[in-house]
Design a protein around this motif. Structure first.
Motif, mmCIF file in Angstrom:
data_model
loop_
_atom_site.group_PDB
_atom_site.id
_atom_site.type_symbol
_atom_site.label_atom_id
_atom_site.label_comp_id
_atom_site.label_asym_id
_atom_site.label_seq_id
_atom_site.Cartn_x
_atom_site.Cartn_y
_atom_site.Cartn_z
ATOM 1 N N ARG A 78 0.858 -1.187 0.000
ATOM 2 C CA ARG A 78 0.000 0.000 0.000
ATOM 3 C C ARG A 78 0.895 1.239 0.000
ATOM 4 O O ARG A 78 1.817 1.345 0.821
ATOM 5 C CB ARG A 78 -0.911 -0.002 1.220
ATOM 6 N N ASP A 79 0.611 2.179 -0.908
ATOM 7 C CA ASP A 79 1.447 3.384 -0.971
ATOM 8 C C ASP A 79 0.771 4.537 -0.229
ATOM 9 O O ASP A 79 -0.293 4.382 0.376
ATOM 10 C CB ASP A 79 1.774 3.754 -2.420
ATOM 11 N N ARG A 80 1.408 5.702 -0.279
ATOM 12 C CA ARG A 80 0.927 6.870 0.462
ATOM 13 C C ARG A 80 -0.438 7.339 -0.017
ATOM 14 O O ARG A 80 -1.223 7.891 0.765
ATOM 15 C CB ARG A 80 1.952 8.004 0.339
ATOM 16 N N MET A 81 -0.738 7.097 -1.275
ATOM 17 C CA MET A 81 -2.017 7.516 -1.837
ATOM 18 C C MET A 81 -3.104 6.467 -1.627
ATOM 19 O O MET A 81 -4.183 6.561 -2.187
ATOM 20 C CB MET A 81 -1.862 7.829 -3.326
ATOM 21 N N ASP A 82 -2.790 5.463 -0.832
ATOM 22 C CA ASP A 82 -3.723 4.384 -0.469
ATOM 23 C C ASP A 82 -4.036 3.461 -1.647
ATOM 24 O O ASP A 82 -5.062 2.784 -1.651
ATOM 25 C CB ASP A 82 -5.027 4.959 0.094
ATOM 26 N N HIS A 83 -3.149 3.443 -2.643
ATOM 27 C CA HIS A 83 -3.277 2.484 -3.733
ATOM 28 C C HIS A 83 -2.542 1.196 -3.356
ATOM 29 O O HIS A 83 -1.490 1.244 -2.708
ATOM 30 C CB HIS A 83 -2.715 3.058 -5.034
ATOM 31 N N VAL A 84 -3.110 0.076 -3.789
ATOM 32 C CA VAL A 84 -2.578 -1.234 -3.395
ATOM 33 C C VAL A 84 -2.045 -1.968 -4.628
ATOM 34 O O VAL A 84 -2.682 -1.983 -5.681
ATOM 35 C CB VAL A 84 -3.671 -2.077 -2.702
ATOM 36 N N TYR A 85 -0.878 -2.564 -4.457
ATOM 37 C CA TYR A 85 -0.243 -3.349 -5.523
ATOM 38 C C TYR A 85 0.057 -4.740 -4.952
ATOM 39 O O TYR A 85 0.423 -4.865 -3.791
ATOM 40 C CB TYR A 85 1.056 -2.694 -5.988
ATOM 41 N N THR A 86 -0.099 -5.771 -5.788
ATOM 42 C CA THR A 86 0.124 -7.147 -5.335
ATOM 43 C C THR A 86 1.322 -7.748 -6.052
ATOM 44 O O THR A 86 1.431 -7.665 -7.282
ATOM 45 C CB THR A 86 -1.122 -8.014 -5.591
ATOM 46 N N ILE A 87 2.214 -8.338 -5.265
ATOM 47 C CA ILE A 87 3.365 -9.075 -5.811
ATOM 48 C C ILE A 87 3.136 -10.554 -5.508
ATOM 49 O O ILE A 87 3.097 -10.963 -4.344
ATOM 50 C CB ILE A 87 4.685 -8.589 -5.191
ATOM 51 N N GLU A 88 2.925 -11.346 -6.541
ATOM 52 C CA GLU A 88 2.674 -12.777 -6.380
ATOM 53 C C GLU A 88 3.993 -13.514 -6.191
ATOM 54 O O GLU A 88 4.977 -13.264 -6.907
ATOM 55 C CB GLU A 88 1.936 -13.336 -7.594
ATOM 56 N N GLY A 89 3.988 -14.469 -5.230
ATOM 57 C CA GLY A 89 5.189 -15.257 -4.997
ATOM 58 C C GLY A 89 5.613 -16.040 -6.220
ATOM 59 O O GLY A 89 6.813 -16.221 -6.487
#
Length: 489
Positions: A78-89
């Motif tokens: 989660r970044d400062r702008m409240d956007h979420v990114y997913t990194i898959e294993g």
């Protein structure tokens, strides 16, 4: 037949309790040994290892569970702008490395203590080991949208916003400009610690150079407040003139380091405007005559004159002191009455065209008389303008190029031109001045001159005017700033 003597022998029955107890002890021992063997291969109930609840499970089960969990691993960032990114294993070849840690924890467990241990809670840290493709992770991080230029808002420093009449401290804006190395380090650390969710810290973003809480901002604001507290209300009749907070703010300069200084040029400009507005020296005025009409008259040396250099010094001193003041401007010349209407109701009026003089005090006519003024034909026309009685002299001798006249009462108002008695004249008024006028002075009867000398105070305004256009070329007209003075061709 003889009777037989029969003996009854009593035998004691055997006690079964020892056998029962022995049997129970054997059974309990068997149970104890059985559970001991079991808990040498299984974790005690209420056992948590790492994040896994694994009571009554084997080390192999826990290892298999960790391997399976690794295959499903993902990290949400989660970044400062409240956007979420997913990194898959799976995208970074994330795998669980078996090192026998689960078995080692089980071996440290003493199965023979199970009668007590089963009622206790057991928690263990698991020093798990995971492997992943660091290069693949780096590429994924580099491709995160938070690095897109269109997405990035640079940080903004806090600053003082100076408006027309006030100022405010504008807070800093953090923006969201990422620091790539910090972002990479924090995401990498989150993966290595098997976190499933992570919010990037403030360290991952560029910071403003100046914060609203910085001492520089506070010190600058305090300095501004000191200056703007020094408001000046000018005491000028008929006018409301202030150097208020807005005016002071407009005079201040603030550099990047927050140093507040007074702009010398802006103070000079303010003083110049003050002088241009309220200096009445030489101004053209509308004057209501004793005949009942209005005339326009300017020139002369009467009126208010602000001392611009000293007024500027006083403003700087006032600003330095930081307290409100009410005062007059610093004048180098004053008039009878403050304000733009500075003649007031005590004055001498001289109508050259009608050859008449009036003296008013507090609006009431004190005396009036016919006069003889300067001979225009001989270029000795009396100076016109708004003047003031410069001084009064008793028994004076008036000396010119070709004359010397003794007078008893002399009241000069325009350089060496003044009102005085003229004992050599028997008539005054009419058009005598056009052919037999004076060298410039205003001749009046001795009786009137005596009264004026007694009644009129030094500094009294003198309004002298022609009703028709004239051209004055004499030296006294030039020096006294006469309204109708013209350079000779």
């Amino acid at each position: 037949m003889a009777a037989k003597n029969t003996k009854h022998i009593k035998r004691r029955a055997k006690n079964p309790l020892p056998a029962v107890l022995a049997g129970m002890g054997t059974a309990l021992l068997a149970v104890y040994i059985g559970f001991s063997i079991y808990y040498n291969k299984h974790f005690f109930p209420k056992t948590t290892i790492g994040s896994s609840i694994c009571g009554n499970q084997t080390a192999e089960w826990l290892e298999a569970s960790n391997i399976a969990a690794a295959k499903k691993y993902s990290l949400t960032v989660r970044d400062r702008m409240d956007h979420v990114y997913t990194i898959e294993g799976s995208d970074i070849s994330y795998e669980y490395s078996t090192r026998g840690e689960e078995e080692a924890i089980l071996k440290r467990q003493n199965g023979f203590t199970w009668p007590v241990a089963v009622f206790q809670t057991h928690t263990h840290d698991l020093n798990q080991s995971f492997t992943y493709d660091a290069d693949a992770l780096g590429q994924i991080i580099d491709a995160l949208p938070l690095f897109d230029e269109d997405y990035i808002t640079p940080p903004k420093d806090a600053y003082l916003d100076i408006r027309e009449d006030d100022y405010e401290v504008v807070k800093e804006e953090p923006g969201n400009t990422p620091v790539r190395d910090e972002v990479t380090a924090e995401i990498t650390d989150a993966i290595e610690n098997q976190k499933n969710a992570y919010t990037l810290s403030d360290n991952c973003y560029e910071k403003p150079a100046v914060y609203a809480s910085d001492s520089m901002i506070a010190d600058t604001a305090a300095r501004i407040d000191q200056f703007t507290s020094a408001t000046i209300q000018y005491d000028i009749d008929g006018a409301e003139e202030y150097l208020d907070k807005g005016g002071i703010l407009a005079m201040l300069d603030i550099n990047k380091e927050g140093k507040v200084t007074i702009n010398d040029d802006k103070v000079t400009a303010f003083v110049q405007r003050l002088a241009s507005t309220y200096n009445t020296y030489g101004d053209v005025r509308t004057f209501a005559t004793s005949k009942g009409d209005d005339i326009k008259i300017g020139g002369g040396d009467y009126g208010w004159v602000i001392n611009k250099a000293k007024e500027k010094e006083q403003i700087l001193e006032d600003l330095k002191n930081g307290t409100p003041v009410e005062r007059e401007p610093v004048y180098e010349q004053t008039a009878i009455k403050s304000g733009l209407d500075d003649i007031g109701d005590t004055y001498i009026e001289i109508d050259y065209s009608n050859q008449h003089l009036w003296y008013y005090r507090d609006g009431e006519l004190v005396t009036e008389t016919d006069i003889v003024s300067g001979n225009i034909r001989h270029k000795n026309g009396s100076p016109d303008g708004v003047f003031k009685i410069a001084y009064k002299e008793r028994d004076a001798t008036l000396i010119g190029e070709n004359y010397a006249s003794d007078v008893k009462y002399f009241m000069p108002f325009a350089y060496n031109v003044g009102i005085h008695d003229a004992s050599w004249r028997s008539k005054f008024g009419d058009e005598i001045y056009k052919t037999s006028g004076s060298h410039g002075c205003i001749n009046v009867p001795e009786k009137t001159a005596k009264k004026l000398f007694k009644e009129v105070e030094v500094g009294t305004p003198v309004i002298a005017y022609y009703r028709e256009p004239v051209v004055l070329t004499a030296e006294n007209a030039k020096i006294s700033n006469a309204y109708s003075y013209k350079e000779e061709d």
